[in-house]
Motif scaffolding. Sequence first.
Motif, PDB file in Angstrom:
ATOM      1  N   SER A 195      -0.491   9.762   1.925  1.00 16.33           N
ATOM      2  CA  SER A 195       0.378  10.912   1.641  1.00 16.33           C
ATOM      3  C   SER A 195       1.563  10.492   0.790  1.00 16.33           C
ATOM      4  O   SER A 195       2.051  11.258  -0.037  1.00 16.33           O
ATOM      5  N   LEU A 196       2.029   9.256   1.004  1.00 16.28           N
ATOM      6  CA  LEU A 196       3.181   8.756   0.260  1.00 16.28           C
ATOM      7  C   LEU A 196       2.816   8.523  -1.210  1.00 16.28           C
ATOM      8  O   LEU A 196       3.615   8.757  -2.107  1.00 16.28           O
ATOM      9  N   ILE A 197       1.581   8.072  -1.441  1.00 21.30           N
ATOM     10  CA  ILE A 197       1.132   7.824  -2.811  1.00 21.30           C
ATOM     11  C   ILE A 197       0.783   9.145  -3.489  1.00 21.30           C
ATOM     12  O   ILE A 197       1.104   9.368  -4.649  1.00 21.30           O
ATOM     13  N   GLY A 198       0.141  10.048  -2.716  1.00 22.96           N
ATOM     14  CA  GLY A 198      -0.228  11.367  -3.253  1.00 22.96           C
ATOM     15  C   GLY A 198      -1.487  11.287  -4.101  1.00 22.96           C
ATOM     16  O   GLY A 198      -1.958  10.198  -4.439  1.00 22.96           O
ATOM     17  N   LYS A 199      -2.011  12.445  -4.418  1.00 22.09           N
ATOM     18  CA  LYS A 199      -3.258  12.509  -5.197  1.00 22.09           C
ATOM     19  C   LYS A 199      -3.057  11.875  -6.573  1.00 22.09           C
ATOM     20  O   LYS A 199      -2.195  12.280  -7.333  1.00 22.09           O
ATOM     21  N   GLY A 200      -3.859  10.841  -6.834  1.00 22.09           N
ATOM     22  CA  GLY A 200      -3.748  10.161  -8.136  1.00 22.09           C
ATOM     23  C   GLY A 200      -2.375   9.585  -8.397  1.00 22.09           C
ATOM     24  O   GLY A 200      -1.947   9.441  -9.537  1.00 22.09           O
ATOM     25  N   LYS A 230       2.617  11.765  -5.818  1.00 23.40           N
ATOM     26  CA  LYS A 230       3.804  11.826  -4.962  1.00 23.40           C
ATOM     27  C   LYS A 230       4.750  10.659  -5.244  1.00 23.40           C
ATOM     28  O   LYS A 230       5.957  10.847  -5.402  1.00 23.40           O
ATOM     29  N   ILE A 231       4.181   9.462  -5.332  1.00 23.94           N
ATOM     30  CA  ILE A 231       5.029   8.287  -5.543  1.00 23.94           C
ATOM     31  C   ILE A 231       5.705   8.355  -6.917  1.00 23.94           C
ATOM     32  O   ILE A 231       6.854   7.950  -7.096  1.00 23.94           O
ATOM     33  N   LYS A 232       4.993   8.950  -7.890  1.00 25.15           N
ATOM     34  CA  LYS A 232       5.547   9.112  -9.242  1.00 25.15           C
ATOM     35  C   LYS A 232       6.747  10.069  -9.180  1.00 25.15           C
ATOM     36  O   LYS A 232       7.807   9.803  -9.751  1.00 25.15           O
ATOM     37  N   GLU A 233       6.555  11.136  -8.422  1.00 28.69           N
ATOM     38  CA  GLU A 233       7.627  12.136  -8.267  1.00 28.69           C
ATOM     39  C   GLU A 233       8.858  11.496  -7.608  1.00 28.69           C
ATOM     40  O   GLU A 233       9.995  11.734  -8.033  1.00 28.69           O
TER      41      GLU A 233
END
Length: 277
Positions: free
Chosen positions: A81-86, A89-92
């Motif tokens: 969930s922290l990394i997020g799809k592709g 999330k982490i980019k955001e």
Amino acid sequence: QKGETVKKMREESGARINISEGSCPERIVTITGPTDAIFKAFSMIALKFEEDINASMTNSTVTSKPPVTLRLVVPASQCGSLIGKGGSKIKEIRESTGAQVQVAGDMLPNSTERAVTISGTPDAIIQCVKQICVVMLESPPKGATIPYRPKPASAPIIFAGGQAFTIQGQYAIPHPDLTKLHQLAMQHPPFTPLGQTTPGFPGLDATTPTSSHELTIPNDLIGCIIGRQGSKINEIRQMSGAQIKIANATEGSAERQVTITGSPANISLAQYLINAR
């Protein structure tokens, strides 16, 4: 001094702050409480780290200021969930806070947790922790979590020239008690070092008989021993002075054969370094 800093942090933030015991090279700081208390505690820790960086820079020639860096320990089941799809999330989080965030690919030893490293200015770190907490509250861990517990640093031991040494950092420290044990062992065959036919342990001189030792290593771990473009395995070769050959992968086998050649001391040091990796 005497825990004054952490005591002050506990009082001012209202969070529970627990520090794991100190006989390990790493210690884990657990912060519990309502989110605002956690942010308060984190901001105090980040500022304290920055103070330390500033203090260490006053007499140093370093011109650029290193960022504050914290390593968080996060259940692996929440890292998705922290990394997020592709990686969305982490980019955001990186873009909105200005902090660097990296999620380790592997789990920490003997646990189901991963390290998440965040670095930046104290302000960026606090914003980043806020966002990570939000994610963790929105997607709680799945299944049981085996927490990471740092292991006490057990210094490796090598025997050379009939003496025992413990390795600490880059130095070999003579260890008299172990030397006595070792000498006793040598006087009583069958305590013969591997690959040698006569008892007695020659020193690390040119006449030391070389022997070979074989290890099998699971395929999925071989990468961390070889390192990027062979960087790790070359480092192990240099530090241990042993020759190390890694056999090519054989079809249908889940393991790789590793052959270590050198003096007994070289071999034991190479084995230790490989196990440490």
